[in-house]
Design a protein around this motif. Structure first.
Motif: not given
Length: 315
Positions: A215-217, A271-280
């Protein structure tokens, strides 16, 4: 003369239990996150064209994962006969030979699907990934290197999805999923005899670090796009909310039951971790798809509970 015994082929439900079919939902997002990162990371700023054949990459990922689950139970059949006699092999519903054949067929199918999707470049990642899966299940699982081999499987899986674009752009996402998988696998070793406060606390700290990293990078793809930025933060928060409570409970009371609960939560949190990296990476479409995957997974878990079935572990 002895009568010849007829071995009944395993039923579809038995095979689905052997390969932990619903758990495949936790792995398809690896390739989707990798593809999102690779498409966003082109030098000229134009995303890599998405071809229909690229949709086979998540299929390849799922096949390799499901094959690994069959191999897992094949390798553990003697231990499971004592500790988990209800599983398909010790209960007699699936023979060891059938489990090995299922694992081999799914592995071959996964490698073939990767080759069709991405040619030599994808095969260059899929073959080492398949080798890591077999090495973990048949050799490394109970050795000190086991968690690292399992973690390498997830990292390579993310890079498999990135093969249509720039692999380098997917390295941060691959590192994030690798670190999370390492923590989950280390914690899963306490599912039978319990874990330790030190291990569970370390895994919980890793979860916090992983959420912050996603989230922060700063990411170029989300610059000037507040929706993508806030979606990234929301997905990273959902990841921490899914994984962290169980890990904290395991740290407070490092029992086998708490280790199992934390392990299952860690798998679901992928799954939410994958979603975070996709959104990033700026891919809100992929993020929305992964939200749908998470919803389907939750629905299947609720259905299993209604039928009185306990969740199963990756080990």
């Amino acid at each position: 003369m002895r009568p010849r015994l007829t071995v009944r082929p395993p039923g579809l439900a038995d095979v689905a239990e052997l390969v932990r079919a619903p758990a495949a939902l936790s792995v398809v997002g690896d390739t989707l996150a990798g593809l999102a990162a690779a498409r966003a990371g082109t030098r000229d700023g134009a995303p890599t064209p998405l071809r229909a054949r690229h949709l086979l990459l998540p299929v390849a990922s799922a096949c390799l994962y499901l094959g690994g689950m069959a191999l897992n139970d094949y390798a553990d059949r003697h231990v499971d006969a004592v500790e988990r006699p209800e599983r398909p092999i010790p209960s007699g519903r699936v023979t060891p030979r059938a489990a090995l054949a299922i694992g081999g067929a799914l592995t071959a199918g996964g490698v073939a699907a990767a080759g069709i999707a991405g040619g030599r470049r994808a095969l260059g990642v899929a073959l080492p990934l398949a080798a890591c899966v077999w090495t973990y299940d048949l050799v490394a699982k109970d050795r000190p290197a086991g968690p690292f081999v399992m973690a390498a499987c997830r990292g390579l899986d993310v890079l498999l999805g990135a093969t249509p674009g720039r692999l380098r752009s997917a390295l941060p996402a691959a590192a994030g999923l690798t670190a999370h998988t390492l923590g989950v696998t280390v914690l899963s070793r306490g599912e039978v005899h319990g874990t330790s406060t030190r291990v569970a606390s370390g895994v919980a700290a890793g979860t916090v670090a992983g959420a912050v990293a996603a989230a922060a990078v700063p990411a170029t793809a989300t610059a000037g796009r507040p929706v993508a930025r806030w979606t990234t933060v929301a997905a990273a928060t959902a990841y921490a909310a899914a994984a962290l409570p169980g890990q904290v409970r395991a740290a407070a009371r490092p029992t086998a039951a708490n280790a199992r609960t934390a392990t299952r939560a860690g798998i679901q949190a992928m799954v939410p971790l994958q979603a975070a990296w996709a959104a990033r990476s700026g891919s809100l479409g992929t993020t929305a798809l992964l939200v749908g995957v998470a919803a389907v997974g939750q629905g299947l878990r609720l259905l299993a509970r209604a039928r009185g079935r306990a969740g199963v572990s990756i080990t």
